[in-house]
Design a protein around this motif. Structure first.
Motif, PDB file in Angstrom:
ATOM      1  N   MET A 276       0.839  -1.166   0.000  1.00 24.14           N
ATOM      2  CA  MET A 276       0.000   0.000   0.000  1.00 24.14           C
ATOM      3  C   MET A 276       0.891   1.238   0.000  1.00 24.14           C
ATOM      4  SD  MET A 276      -2.561   1.733   2.792  1.00 24.14           S
ATOM      5  CE  MET A 276      -3.307   0.304   3.378  1.00 24.14           C
ATOM      6  N   LEU A 277       0.485   2.242  -0.765  1.00 24.22           N
ATOM      7  CA  LEU A 277       1.196   3.504  -0.812  1.00 24.22           C
ATOM      8  C   LEU A 277       0.390   4.559  -0.061  1.00 24.22           C
ATOM      9  CD1 LEU A 277       2.215   3.785  -4.569  1.00 24.22           C
ATOM     10  CD2 LEU A 277       3.613   2.981  -2.681  1.00 24.22           C
ATOM     11  N   PHE A 278       1.102   5.398   0.653  1.00 27.06           N
ATOM     12  CA  PHE A 278       0.449   6.584   1.176  1.00 27.06           C
ATOM     13  C   PHE A 278       1.385   7.748   0.940  1.00 27.06           C
ATOM     14  CE2 PHE A 278       2.671   4.772   4.802  1.00 27.06           C
ATOM     15  CZ  PHE A 278       3.309   5.853   5.375  1.00 27.06           C
TER      16      PHE A 278
ATOM     17  N   TYR B  86       6.149  13.038   0.123  1.00 26.90           N
ATOM     18  CA  TYR B  86       6.681  11.892   0.844  1.00 26.90           C
ATOM     19  C   TYR B  86       5.781  10.698   0.598  1.00 26.90           C
ATOM     20  CZ  TYR B  86       9.803  15.052   3.213  1.00 26.90           C
ATOM     21  OH  TYR B  86      10.778  15.965   3.470  1.00 26.90           O
ATOM     22  N   VAL B  87       6.373   9.556   0.313  1.00 28.12           N
ATOM     23  CA  VAL B  87       5.625   8.325   0.093  1.00 28.12           C
ATOM     24  C   VAL B  87       6.190   7.279   1.036  1.00 28.12           C
ATOM     25  CG1 VAL B  87       5.080   6.497  -1.548  1.00 28.12           C
ATOM     26  CG2 VAL B  87       5.111   8.873  -2.304  1.00 28.12           C
ATOM     27  N   ASN B  88       5.310   6.723   1.845  1.00 25.44           N
ATOM     28  CA  ASN B  88       5.707   5.720   2.834  1.00 25.44           C
ATOM     29  C   ASN B  88       6.880   6.192   3.683  1.00 25.44           C
ATOM     30  OD1 ASN B  88       3.718   4.399   1.490  1.00 25.44           O
ATOM     31  ND2 ASN B  88       4.881   2.564   1.063  1.00 25.44           N
ATOM     32  N   GLY B  89       6.828   7.469   4.061  1.00 28.57           N
ATOM     33  CA  GLY B  89       7.799   8.020   4.994  1.00 28.57           C
ATOM     34  C   GLY B  89       9.089   8.541   4.402  1.00 28.57           C
TER      35      GLY B  89
ATOM     36  N   LEU C 188       9.992  11.459  -2.153  1.00 30.43           N
ATOM     37  CA  LEU C 188       9.819  10.727  -3.410  1.00 30.43           C
ATOM     38  C   LEU C 188      10.886  11.137  -4.425  1.00 30.43           C
ATOM     39  CD1 LEU C 188       8.096   8.617  -4.831  1.00 30.43           C
ATOM     40  CD2 LEU C 188       6.669  10.460  -5.679  1.00 30.43           C
ATOM     41  N   THR C 189      12.104  10.724  -4.164  1.00 30.31           N
ATOM     42  CA  THR C 189      13.202  10.952  -5.105  1.00 30.31           C
ATOM     43  C   THR C 189      13.076   9.949  -6.246  1.00 30.31           C
ATOM     44  OG1 THR C 189      14.621   9.379  -3.961  1.00 30.31           O
ATOM     45  CG2 THR C 189      14.744  11.697  -3.242  1.00 30.31           C
ATOM     46  N   GLN C 190      13.815  10.171  -7.298  1.00 28.80           N
ATOM     47  CA  GLN C 190      13.795   9.238  -8.433  1.00 28.80           C
ATOM     48  C   GLN C 190      14.210   7.843  -7.985  1.00 28.80           C
ATOM     49  OE1 GLN C 190      12.679   9.934 -11.630  1.00 28.80           O
ATOM     50  NE2 GLN C 190      12.756   7.713 -11.784  1.00 28.80           N
ATOM     51  N   GLN C 191      15.231   7.763  -7.133  1.00 30.80           N
ATOM     52  CA  GLN C 191      15.716   6.469  -6.648  1.00 30.80           C
ATOM     53  C   GLN C 191      14.627   5.740  -5.850  1.00 30.80           C
ATOM     54  OE1 GLN C 191      19.188   6.766  -4.204  1.00 30.80           O
ATOM     55  NE2 GLN C 191      19.399   4.562  -3.969  1.00 30.80           N
ATOM     56  N   TRP C 192      13.922   6.461  -4.964  1.00 25.15           N
ATOM     57  CA  TRP C 192      12.874   5.839  -4.172  1.00 25.15           C
ATOM     58  C   TRP C 192      11.700   5.426  -5.068  1.00 25.15           C
ATOM     59  CZ3 TRP C 192      11.593   2.799  -0.706  1.00 25.15           C
ATOM     60  CH2 TRP C 192      10.433   2.845   0.045  1.00 25.15           C
ATOM     61  N   ALA C 193      11.352   6.248  -6.036  1.00 26.22           N
ATOM     62  CA  ALA C 193      10.271   5.910  -6.961  1.00 26.22           C
ATOM     63  C   ALA C 193      10.619   4.641  -7.748  1.00 26.22           C
ATOM     64  CB  ALA C 193      10.001   7.073  -7.911  1.00 26.22           C
ATOM     65  N   ASP C 194      11.838   4.546  -8.231  1.00 22.44           N
ATOM     66  CA  ASP C 194      12.260   3.350  -8.967  1.00 22.44           C
ATOM     67  C   ASP C 194      12.201   2.113  -8.072  1.00 22.44           C
ATOM     68  OD1 ASP C 194      12.669   4.920 -11.200  1.00 22.44           O
ATOM     69  OD2 ASP C 194      14.856   5.036 -10.925  1.00 22.44           O
TER      70      ASP C 194
ATOM     71  N   PRO D  57       5.146  -3.610  -8.279  1.00 27.67           N
ATOM     72  CA  PRO D  57       4.900  -3.288  -9.685  1.00 27.67           C
ATOM     73  C   PRO D  57       3.431  -2.983  -9.995  1.00 27.67           C
ATOM     74  CG  PRO D  57       5.587  -5.588  -9.438  1.00 27.67           C
ATOM     75  CD  PRO D  57       5.720  -4.935  -8.110  1.00 27.67           C
ATOM     76  N   ASP D  58       2.507  -3.531  -9.230  1.00 24.88           N
ATOM     77  CA  ASP D  58       1.085  -3.260  -9.458  1.00 24.88           C
ATOM     78  C   ASP D  58       0.734  -1.798  -9.212  1.00 24.88           C
ATOM     79  OD1 ASP D  58       0.782  -5.919 -10.013  1.00 24.88           O
ATOM     80  OD2 ASP D  58      -0.129  -6.422  -8.086  1.00 24.88           O
ATOM     81  N   LEU D  59       1.580  -1.094  -8.463  1.00 22.15           N
ATOM     82  CA  LEU D  59       1.307   0.304  -8.129  1.00 22.15           C
ATOM     83  C   LEU D  59       2.192   1.278  -8.894  1.00 22.15           C
ATOM     84  CD1 LEU D  59       0.865  -0.108  -4.266  1.00 22.15           C
ATOM     85  CD2 LEU D  59      -0.900  -0.024  -6.026  1.00 22.15           C
ATOM     86  N   ALA D  60       2.864   0.805  -9.933  1.00 22.64           N
ATOM     87  CA  ALA D  60       3.786   1.643 -10.705  1.00 22.64           C
ATOM     88  C   ALA D  60       3.101   2.886 -11.266  1.00 22.64           C
ATOM     89  CB  ALA D  60       4.439   0.842 -11.828  1.00 22.64           C
ATOM     90  N   SER D  61       1.869   2.739 -11.745  1.00 24.79           N
ATOM     91  CA  SER D  61       1.178   3.903 -12.304  1.00 24.79           C
ATOM     92  C   SER D  61       0.851   4.921 -11.215  1.00 24.79           C
ATOM     93  CB  SER D  61      -0.095   3.483 -13.044  1.00 24.79           C
ATOM     94  OG  SER D  61      -1.009   2.892 -12.151  1.00 24.79           O
ATOM     95  N   ASP D  62       0.588   4.444 -10.003  1.00 22.83           N
ATOM     96  CA  ASP D  62       0.347   5.365  -8.887  1.00 22.83           C
ATOM     97  C   ASP D  62       1.609   6.140  -8.537  1.00 22.83           C
ATOM     98  OD1 ASP D  62      -2.322   4.585  -8.630  1.00 22.83           O
ATOM     99  OD2 ASP D  62      -1.786   2.940  -7.286  1.00 22.83           O
ATOM    100  N   VAL D  63       2.742   5.460  -8.555  1.00 21.40           N
ATOM    101  CA  VAL D  63       4.017   6.125  -8.271  1.00 21.40           C
ATOM    102  C   VAL D  63       4.282   7.194  -9.329  1.00 21.40           C
ATOM    103  CG1 VAL D  63       6.519   5.806  -8.098  1.00 21.40           C
ATOM    104  CG2 VAL D  63       4.975   4.144  -7.040  1.00 21.40           C
ATOM    105  N   THR D  64       4.015   6.876 -10.578  1.00 19.42           N
ATOM    106  CA  THR D  64       4.209   7.845 -11.653  1.00 19.42           C
ATOM    107  C   THR D  64       3.317   9.057 -11.447  1.00 19.42           C
ATOM    108  OG1 THR D  64       4.830   6.100 -13.184  1.00 19.42           O
ATOM    109  CG2 THR D  64       4.083   8.179 -14.159  1.00 19.42           C
TER     110      THR D  64
END
Length: 73
Positions: free
Chosen positions: A1-3, A13-16, A19-25, A32-39
């Motif tokens: 789950m993402l918050f 901030y995502v999950n504390g 949201l840097t590029q490294q953390w997003a990757d 992977p099911d939440l990749a579109s949410d991260v984008t």
């Protein structure tokens, strides 16, 4: 789950963690099911960071009653 939570100076901030590029990757690899949410969150972060500081107020303007909130809005 993402918050996600917007933080000081428009950072997202995502999950504390910021949201840097490294953390997003890393999130895309771990969930992977939440990749579109991260984008989508990265796009929101970019928009917030590119906006002038006066546009970074919360949408709750005037209705925030959280005693821990120290930002003007």
């Amino acid at each position: 789950m993402l918050f996600a939570v917007g933080g000081r100076d428009g950072e997202m901030y995502v999950n504390g963690r910021a949201l840097t590029q490294q953390w997003a990757d890393s999130l895309r690899t771990e969930v992977p099911d939440l990749a579109s949410d991260v984008t989508r969150l990265q796009a929101m972060r970019t928009k917030r960071l590119d906006s002038p500081p006066e546009d970074r107020t919360l949408a709750l303007a005037g209705s925030c009653i959280d005693p821990n909130c120290h930002t003007p809005h």
